[in-house]
Design a protein around this motif. Structure first.
Motif, PDB file in Angstrom:
ATOM      1  N   PRO A   1       0.837  -1.211   0.000  1.00 13.03           N
ATOM      2  CA  PRO A   1       0.000   0.000   0.000  1.00 13.03           C
ATOM      3  C   PRO A   1       0.870   1.259   0.000  1.00 13.03           C
ATOM      4  O   PRO A   1       2.030   1.225   0.426  1.00 13.03           O
ATOM      5  CB  PRO A   1      -0.803  -0.130   1.304  1.00 13.03           C
ATOM      6  N   ASP A   2       0.293   2.346  -0.461  1.00  5.07           N
ATOM      7  CA  ASP A   2       1.070   3.566  -0.714  1.00  5.07           C
ATOM      8  C   ASP A   2       1.953   3.976   0.453  1.00  5.07           C
ATOM      9  O   ASP A   2       3.148   4.248   0.278  1.00  5.07           O
ATOM     10  CB  ASP A   2       0.125   4.716  -1.078  1.00  5.07           C
ATOM     11  N   ARG A   3       1.379   4.045   1.657  1.00  3.64           N
ATOM     12  CA  ARG A   3       2.127   4.572   2.792  1.00  3.64           C
ATOM     13  C   ARG A   3       3.269   3.644   3.186  1.00  3.64           C
ATOM     14  O   ARG A   3       4.389   4.098   3.467  1.00  3.64           O
ATOM     15  CB  ARG A   3       1.190   4.810   3.978  1.00  3.64           C
ATOM     16  N   LEU A   4       2.986   2.330   3.214  1.00  2.00           N
ATOM     17  CA  LEU A   4       4.052   1.394   3.536  1.00  2.00           C
ATOM     18  C   LEU A   4       5.124   1.398   2.452  1.00  2.00           C
ATOM     19  O   LEU A   4       6.323   1.309   2.738  1.00  2.00           O
ATOM     20  CB  LEU A   4       3.471  -0.015   3.692  1.00  2.00           C
ATOM     21  N   ARG A   5       4.723   1.496   1.198  1.00  5.81           N
ATOM     22  CA  ARG A   5       5.701   1.512   0.110  1.00  5.81           C
ATOM     23  C   ARG A   5       6.607   2.738   0.208  1.00  5.81           C
ATOM     24  O   ARG A   5       7.824   2.639   0.029  1.00  5.81           O
ATOM     25  CB  ARG A   5       4.986   1.493  -1.238  1.00  5.81           C
ATOM     26  N   ASP A   6       6.005   3.890   0.498  1.00  5.79           N
ATOM     27  CA  ASP A   6       6.816   5.109   0.615  1.00  5.79           C
ATOM     28  C   ASP A   6       7.852   4.989   1.721  1.00  5.79           C
ATOM     29  O   ASP A   6       8.990   5.464   1.581  1.00  5.79           O
ATOM     30  CB  ASP A   6       5.918   6.320   0.884  1.00  5.79           C
ATOM     31  N   ALA A   7       7.455   4.369   2.847  1.00  3.16           N
ATOM     32  CA  ALA A   7       8.366   4.259   3.987  1.00  3.16           C
ATOM     33  C   ALA A   7       9.361   3.118   3.806  1.00  3.16           C
ATOM     34  O   ALA A   7      10.569   3.293   4.003  1.00  3.16           O
ATOM     35  CB  ALA A   7       7.562   4.051   5.273  1.00  3.16           C
ATOM     36  N   TRP A   8       8.891   1.929   3.434  1.00  5.18           N
ATOM     37  CA  TRP A   8       9.753   0.744   3.416  1.00  5.18           C
ATOM     38  C   TRP A   8      10.594   0.637   2.149  1.00  5.18           C
ATOM     39  O   TRP A   8      11.709   0.127   2.194  1.00  5.18           O
ATOM     40  CB  TRP A   8       8.900  -0.514   3.573  1.00  5.18           C
ATOM     41  N   LEU A   9      10.072   1.099   1.021  1.00  2.00           N
ATOM     42  CA  LEU A   9      10.816   0.997  -0.229  1.00  2.00           C
ATOM     43  C   LEU A   9      11.653   2.243  -0.502  1.00  2.00           C
ATOM     44  O   LEU A   9      12.821   2.153  -0.871  1.00  2.00           O
ATOM     45  CB  LEU A   9       9.857   0.749  -1.395  1.00  2.00           C
ATOM     46  N   TYR A  10      11.048   3.418  -0.290  1.00  2.45           N
ATOM     47  CA  TYR A  10      11.735   4.665  -0.618  1.00  2.45           C
ATOM     48  C   TYR A  10      12.325   5.371   0.593  1.00  2.45           C
ATOM     49  O   TYR A  10      13.015   6.383   0.451  1.00  2.45           O
ATOM     50  CB  TYR A  10      10.777   5.610  -1.357  1.00  2.45           C
ATOM     51  N   GLY A  11      12.041   4.860   1.795  1.00  2.03           N
ATOM     52  CA  GLY A  11      12.644   5.447   2.990  1.00  2.03           C
ATOM     53  C   GLY A  11      12.194   6.855   3.292  1.00  2.03           C
ATOM     54  O   GLY A  11      12.957   7.656   3.833  1.00  2.03           O
ATOM     55  N   ARG A  12      10.932   7.179   2.976  1.00  2.00           N
ATOM     56  CA  ARG A  12      10.416   8.521   3.250  1.00  2.00           C
ATOM     57  C   ARG A  12      10.124   8.668   4.740  1.00  2.00           C
ATOM     58  O   ARG A  12       9.440   7.840   5.334  1.00  2.00           O
ATOM     59  CB  ARG A  12       9.154   8.790   2.437  1.00  2.00           C
ATOM     60  N   TRP A  13      10.630   9.742   5.327  1.00  2.81           N
ATOM     61  CA  TRP A  13      10.459   9.970   6.762  1.00  2.81           C
ATOM     62  C   TRP A  13       9.251  10.831   7.085  1.00  2.81           C
ATOM     63  O   TRP A  13       8.921  11.010   8.256  1.00  2.81           O
ATOM     64  CB  TRP A  13      11.733  10.605   7.329  1.00  2.81           C
ATOM     65  N   ASP A  14       8.608  11.394   6.059  1.00  2.42           N
ATOM     66  CA  ASP A  14       7.434  12.219   6.330  1.00  2.42           C
ATOM     67  C   ASP A  14       6.142  11.404   6.289  1.00  2.42           C
ATOM     68  O   ASP A  14       5.077  11.916   6.634  1.00  2.42           O
ATOM     69  CB  ASP A  14       7.355  13.390   5.349  1.00  2.42           C
ATOM     70  N   VAL A  15       6.191  10.158   5.843  1.00  2.00           N
ATOM     71  CA  VAL A  15       5.031   9.265   5.896  1.00  2.00           C
ATOM     72  C   VAL A  15       5.495   7.904   6.385  1.00  2.00           C
ATOM     73  O   VAL A  15       6.554   7.420   5.990  1.00  2.00           O
ATOM     74  CB  VAL A  15       4.351   9.107   4.515  1.00  2.00           C
ATOM     75  N   PHE A  16       4.711   7.296   7.261  1.00  2.00           N
ATOM     76  CA  PHE A  16       5.080   5.987   7.777  1.00  2.00           C
ATOM     77  C   PHE A  16       3.849   5.330   8.389  1.00  2.00           C
ATOM     78  O   PHE A  16       2.887   5.995   8.769  1.00  2.00           O
ATOM     79  CB  PHE A  16       6.200   6.090   8.823  1.00  2.00           C
ATOM     80  N   GLU A  17       3.889   4.017   8.487  1.00  2.00           N
ATOM     81  CA  GLU A  17       2.783   3.275   9.081  1.00  2.00           C
ATOM     82  C   GLU A  17       2.702   3.599  10.573  1.00  2.00           C
ATOM     83  O   GLU A  17       3.710   3.616  11.283  1.00  2.00           O
ATOM     84  CB  GLU A  17       2.998   1.767   8.890  1.00  2.00           C
ATOM     85  N   GLY A  18       1.496   3.874  11.062  1.00  2.00           N
ATOM     86  CA  GLY A  18       1.309   4.256  12.457  1.00  2.00           C
ATOM     87  C   GLY A  18       1.211   5.749  12.667  1.00  2.00           C
ATOM     88  O   GLY A  18       0.963   6.209  13.786  1.00  2.00           O
ATOM     89  N   GLN A  19       1.375   6.527  11.602  1.00  2.00           N
ATOM     90  CA  GLN A  19       1.287   7.989  11.686  1.00  2.00           C
ATOM     91  C   GLN A  19      -0.164   8.385  11.912  1.00  2.00           C
ATOM     92  O   GLN A  19      -1.051   7.985  11.172  1.00  2.00           O
ATOM     93  CB  GLN A  19       1.830   8.591  10.396  1.00  2.00           C
ATOM     94  N   PHE A  20      -0.417   9.186  12.949  1.00  2.00           N
ATOM     95  CA  PHE A  20      -1.786   9.513  13.327  1.00  2.00           C
ATOM     96  C   PHE A  20      -2.440  10.461  12.330  1.00  2.00           C
ATOM     97  O   PHE A  20      -3.600  10.303  11.970  1.00  2.00           O
ATOM     98  CB  PHE A  20      -1.804  10.115  14.734  1.00  2.00           C
ATOM     99  N   PHE A  21      -1.701  11.473  11.906  1.00  3.43           N
ATOM    100  CA  PHE A  21      -2.254  12.437  10.956  1.00  3.43           C
ATOM    101  C   PHE A  21      -1.629  12.220   9.575  1.00  3.43           C
ATOM    102  O   PHE A  21      -0.720  12.945   9.153  1.00  3.43           O
ATOM    103  CB  PHE A  21      -2.026  13.874  11.424  1.00  3.43           C
ATOM    104  N   ALA A  22      -2.147  11.189   8.891  1.00  2.00           N
ATOM    105  CA  ALA A  22      -1.674  10.928   7.529  1.00  2.00           C
ATOM    106  C   ALA A  22      -2.058  12.056   6.591  1.00  2.00           C
ATOM    107  O   ALA A  22      -1.461  12.216   5.517  1.00  2.00           O
ATOM    108  CB  ALA A  22      -2.255   9.601   7.031  1.00  2.00           C
ATOM    109  N   GLU A  23      -3.048  12.868   6.987  1.00  2.00           N
ATOM    110  CA  GLU A  23      -3.501  13.979   6.138  1.00  2.00           C
ATOM    111  C   GLU A  23      -2.473  15.101   6.032  1.00  2.00           C
ATOM    112  O   GLU A  23      -2.496  15.885   5.096  1.00  2.00           O
ATOM    113  CB  GLU A  23      -4.804  14.577   6.678  1.00  2.00           C
ATOM    114  N   PHE A  24      -1.594  15.177   7.032  1.00  2.00           N
ATOM    115  CA  PHE A  24      -0.666  16.312   7.065  1.00  2.00           C
ATOM    116  C   PHE A  24       0.348  16.212   5.929  1.00  2.00           C
ATOM    117  O   PHE A  24       1.034  15.203   5.775  1.00  2.00           O
ATOM    118  CB  PHE A  24       0.049  16.383   8.401  1.00  2.00           C
ATOM    119  N   ASP A  25       0.428  17.267   5.157  1.00  2.00           N
ATOM    120  CA  ASP A  25       1.360  17.337   4.027  1.00  2.00           C
ATOM    121  C   ASP A  25       2.004  18.718   4.058  1.00  2.00           C
ATOM    122  O   ASP A  25       1.326  19.733   3.844  1.00  2.00           O
ATOM    123  CB  ASP A  25       0.615  17.123   2.706  1.00  2.00           C
ATOM    124  N   PRO A  26       3.296  18.809   4.349  1.00  2.00           N
ATOM    125  CA  PRO A  26       3.952  20.128   4.424  1.00  2.00           C
ATOM    126  C   PRO A  26       3.768  20.960   3.171  1.00  2.00           C
ATOM    127  O   PRO A  26       3.716  22.189   3.239  1.00  2.00           O
ATOM    128  CB  PRO A  26       5.427  19.765   4.643  1.00  2.00           C
TER     129      PRO A  26
END
Length: 442
Positions: free
Chosen positions: A216-241
């Protein structure tokens, strides 16, 4: 003659990739390595520890993971397989020993009670595997153990992936490089790594890469691309700088200002917000400080509000409770500050408050109803670092506690603008609100 001139050359099998070479070459006191999964972090960590133990006789190292079972399966067995000719291991000692007297002690830290066993101990090198699974408090205890009198390097190595209780401090120190007083930027280095940097794995197991790509998008961004602004368990997934953070010049001039406060001796957070005629909110200023008494906090709140015509300050209701030591409430002590706007107790319902805040952050139908000035570093850092509560998924977790204060203040702020039921009392003493007037007693 220098110590390293006596070192006999020892061949350690395996060829590091380019990212692992950067990790080996780092001379920073604290080096974090990782980001995505499959980047070859564990192998690099073992090789680094082994090389340093061979180079420096009598070196004291500590290798830590959340549980000893994880440490044994992920490191002890591979250590013996890869370097069995160089080290000896006894289960009773929980230590990997080298012939030159160097030792790698094996530790675990599943909770704050576990980390206390390391207080007062000294290590030349500390390696924390999966550091985001440890809290900032636990990390700070291990930092204090990095000391000694011998002429050898004192270094700490961390491997990490986005997410977990330690996500916020790892991101702050190593990714965002936002340092507090007493933290030397030169001491911290970050080596990012992705699975694509590890050809040994991609060639041996291409299906693993495909499995990451299909997440899924959020897990892929964190586990594959190492993005630190989105991750599984993030309470406010809506937040986008890119959406919620704005420049000061983008904030309207005609606003109705108010203030929200979350106070604790460990951290005071003050947010000044402005509401426009359509009900959109802008966080225009903030103040965050630790170690303030109630009286000092009141002065800090008043100073933060002073440049704005603030109508009211909303704060946690427990400030209205009288203190046993003085017989006075926090509200009374804070209100004594010169220039303090009228204070009112917040509607501190947690789940209802988070729902309202989530609605303000939503931007599916266009622009969000809440934007944050780029100068508000504390809120911008803490809001996306808030985690889900492990029991009540509609609530935010209380740990890591350091990131909860700014979101709590923001929750008080949006609840102070929410429409109240028609049965709400109207006692005449009211504060401006976009939807309706709020009584002092509501």
């Amino acid at each position: 003659m220098r110590q390293e001139e006596h070192v006999q050359s020892v061949h350690i099998p395996g060829v590091p990739n380019e990212r692992q070479k950067l990790f080996f070459a780092s001379r920073a006191r604290f080096t974090a390595y990782g980001g995505a999964r499959g980047g070859g972090k564990s192998w690099a960590l073992r090789r680094k520890l082994c090389a340093m133990c061979l180079r420096y006789p009598e070196l004291r190292c500590l290798l830590v993971r959340r549980s000893y079972a994880e440490l044994k399966s992920n490191h002890v067995m591979p250590f013996l397989k890869e370097y069995g000719a160089l080290v000896s291991y006894r289960e009773s000692d929980k230590c990997l020993a080298f012939d030159n007297g160097s030792r790698i002690f094996l530790g675990f830290c599943g909770c704050d009670r576990d980390v206390l066993r390391y207080q007062g101990q000294e290590y030349d090198v500390i390696a924390i595997d999966e550091a985001t699974q440890l809290s900032e408090y636990q990390f700070s205890i291990f930092k204090a153990c990095l000391r000694g009198v011998g002429h050898v390097p004192r270094r700490m190595y961390l491997t990490c992936n986005p997410g977990g209780i330690g996500h916020a401090y790892v991101k702050r120190l190593f990714v965002d490089r936002e340092f507090r007083e007493g933290e030397n930027p030169a001491d911290y280095a970050f080596i990012p790594a992705m699975v694509y940097d590890n050809p040994v794995l991609t060639e041996a197991d291409p299906d693993y890469v495909h499995s990451l790509e299909s997440l899924p998008d959020r897990l892929r961004d964190a586990w594959l691309y190492g993005r630190w602004d989105v991750f599984e368990g993030q309470f406010f997934a809506e937040f986008d700088p890119r959406v919620h953070v704005c420049e000061r010049g983008e904030i309207p001039r005609e606003l109705t200002y108010f203030c929200a406060v979350d106070y604790g001796f460990d951290r005071l957070v003050v947010l000044v917000l402005g509401a426009d005629a359509e009900g959109r909110l802008y966080v225009v200023a903030e103040h965050a400080q630790s170690g303030l008494t109630l009286r000092e906090a009141g002065e800090a709140i008043a100073d933060t509000c002073r440049p704005y015509r603030v109508d009211y300050v909303v704060a946690s209701p427990d400030l209205w409770n009288r203190r046993q030591d003085t017989g006075r409430s926090g509200f009374e002590l804070m209100s004594a500050a010169l220039g303090m706007p009228p204070m009112r107790p917040a509607d501190d319902r947690r789940i209802a408050g988070w729902r309202v805040l989530r609605d303000y952050l939503s931007h599916r139908d266009g622009e969000p109803r809440l934007r944050i000035c780029r100068s508000c570093d504390e809120l911008i850092h803490c809001l996306p670092s808030l985690l889900y509560d492990s029991v009540r998924r509609e609530d935010a977790a209380s740990e890591p506690h350091a990131v909860t204060h700014a979101p709590e203040a923001l929750r008080y702020a949006v609840m102070s603008r929410a429409a109240l039921p028609s049965t709400a009392r109207d006692d005449g003493f009211a504060f401006p609100c976009v939807h309706k007037k709020l009584s002092y007693f509501d």
